[in-house]
Write a protein that holds these residues in place. Structure first.
Motif, mmCIF file in Angstrom:
data_model
loop_
_atom_site.group_PDB
_atom_site.id
_atom_site.type_symbol
_atom_site.label_atom_id
_atom_site.label_comp_id
_atom_site.label_asym_id
_atom_site.label_seq_id
_atom_site.Cartn_x
_atom_site.Cartn_y
_atom_site.Cartn_z
ATOM 1 N N GLY A 83 0.841 -1.200 0.000
ATOM 2 C CA GLY A 83 0.000 0.000 0.000
ATOM 3 C C GLY A 83 0.870 1.243 0.000
ATOM 4 O O GLY A 83 1.994 1.222 0.504
ATOM 5 N N THR A 84 0.353 2.332 -0.549
ATOM 6 C CA THR A 84 1.130 3.572 -0.622
ATOM 7 C C THR A 84 1.400 4.171 0.748
ATOM 8 O O THR A 84 2.366 4.896 0.934
ATOM 9 C CB THR A 84 0.415 4.639 -1.493
ATOM 10 O OG1 THR A 84 -0.839 4.969 -0.888
ATOM 11 C CG2 THR A 84 0.209 4.148 -2.914
ATOM 12 N N ASN A 114 -1.183 -3.694 -5.441
ATOM 13 C CA ASN A 114 -1.653 -2.675 -4.500
ATOM 14 C C ASN A 114 -3.056 -3.045 -4.050
ATOM 15 O O ASN A 114 -3.856 -3.559 -4.840
ATOM 16 C CB ASN A 114 -1.660 -1.298 -5.172
ATOM 17 C CG ASN A 114 -2.263 -0.244 -4.268
ATOM 18 O OD1 ASN A 114 -3.470 -0.033 -4.284
ATOM 19 N ND2 ASN A 114 -1.428 0.388 -3.476
ATOM 20 N N VAL A 122 -1.524 5.269 -6.785
ATOM 21 C CA VAL A 122 -0.604 4.182 -7.135
ATOM 22 C C VAL A 122 0.382 4.648 -8.204
ATOM 23 O O VAL A 122 1.588 4.395 -8.101
ATOM 24 C CB VAL A 122 -1.373 2.917 -7.586
ATOM 25 C CG1 VAL A 122 -0.430 1.840 -8.080
ATOM 26 C CG2 VAL A 122 -2.236 2.396 -6.432
ATOM 27 N N THR A 135 2.788 -3.170 -11.971
ATOM 28 C CA THR A 135 2.141 -2.668 -10.765
ATOM 29 C C THR A 135 0.642 -2.790 -10.971
ATOM 30 O O THR A 135 0.068 -2.114 -11.824
ATOM 31 C CB THR A 135 2.557 -1.201 -10.518
ATOM 32 O OG1 THR A 135 3.987 -1.146 -10.449
ATOM 33 C CG2 THR A 135 1.977 -0.680 -9.225
#
Length: 187
Positions: A83-84, A114, A122, A135
């Motif tokens: 996760g960011t 993600n 993202v 990604t």
């Protein structure tokens, strides 16, 4: 007058007993429903373990290209859930990127999944951390649930035959990542 008062008291006792019984039965019924639901939920999401075949999935990357895990059969797959907002994820992404450049031509791929964040977040993160590997965004969290991912980051090492050979939770150092990629490198 006492008779009426006594009669009134008796009716209150009966009414209170009735209410108590209804509440008790309602709580028991709720407990039974919860137990049954929990049993179905556990059956739906079996806990994956080392030695299991990795369940197939299809997710779209930031360029709109669909990636199916089954398309990577014959290669090692470094399946990373992140996760960011995750501090350890931020620390390990540059190391993953450097090791990807070394191992991608040796048959080891990274799929960075993600967990349900916006494309904008993202994409910004991927650009900031120089992510050159696929990604993907698990918008519905279905892959996360299938793989029983709890803490982030979690990484599954999948060998060329499609079996999970290691499950890593938490931050990895660059030397860890290098060793893990060696572990799943074909032949």
């Amino acid at each position: 007058m006492n008779l009426k008062r006594g009669h009134f008291t008796l009716n209150n006792k009966k009414r209170n007993r009735f209410i108590f019984r209804v509440i008790t039965l309602s709580l028991l019924a709720a407990a039974i429903v919860f137990t049954i639901y929990s049993g179905f939920a556990k059956e739906k999401y079996n806990v994956l373990k080392v030695g299991d075949y990795a369940p197939d999935f299809a997710l779209v990357d930031l360029d709109g290209i669909e990636h199916k895990l089954s398309e990577y059969k014959g290669q090692g797959v470094f399946l990373n859930f992140w996760g960011t907002w995750c501090a350890p994820c931020k620390k390990e992404m540059p190391a993953m990127g450097r090791q990807y450049e070394v191992y991608k031509d040796q048959g080891v791929q990274i799929l960075a999944v993600n967990i349900a964040e916006s494309d904008f977040k993202v994409r910004t993160f991927a650009e900031q951390y120089g992510m050159t590997f696929p990604t993907l965004i698990d918008k519905t969290k279905s892959v996360m649930q299938t793989y029983n991912v709890k803490p982030l980051p979690t990484t599954m090492l999948i060998n060329p035959e499609g079996k999970i050979v290691r499950i890593i939770t938490g931050e990895m150092s660059e030397s860890d990542i290098e060793g893990y990629m060696e572990e799943i490198k074909p032949g």
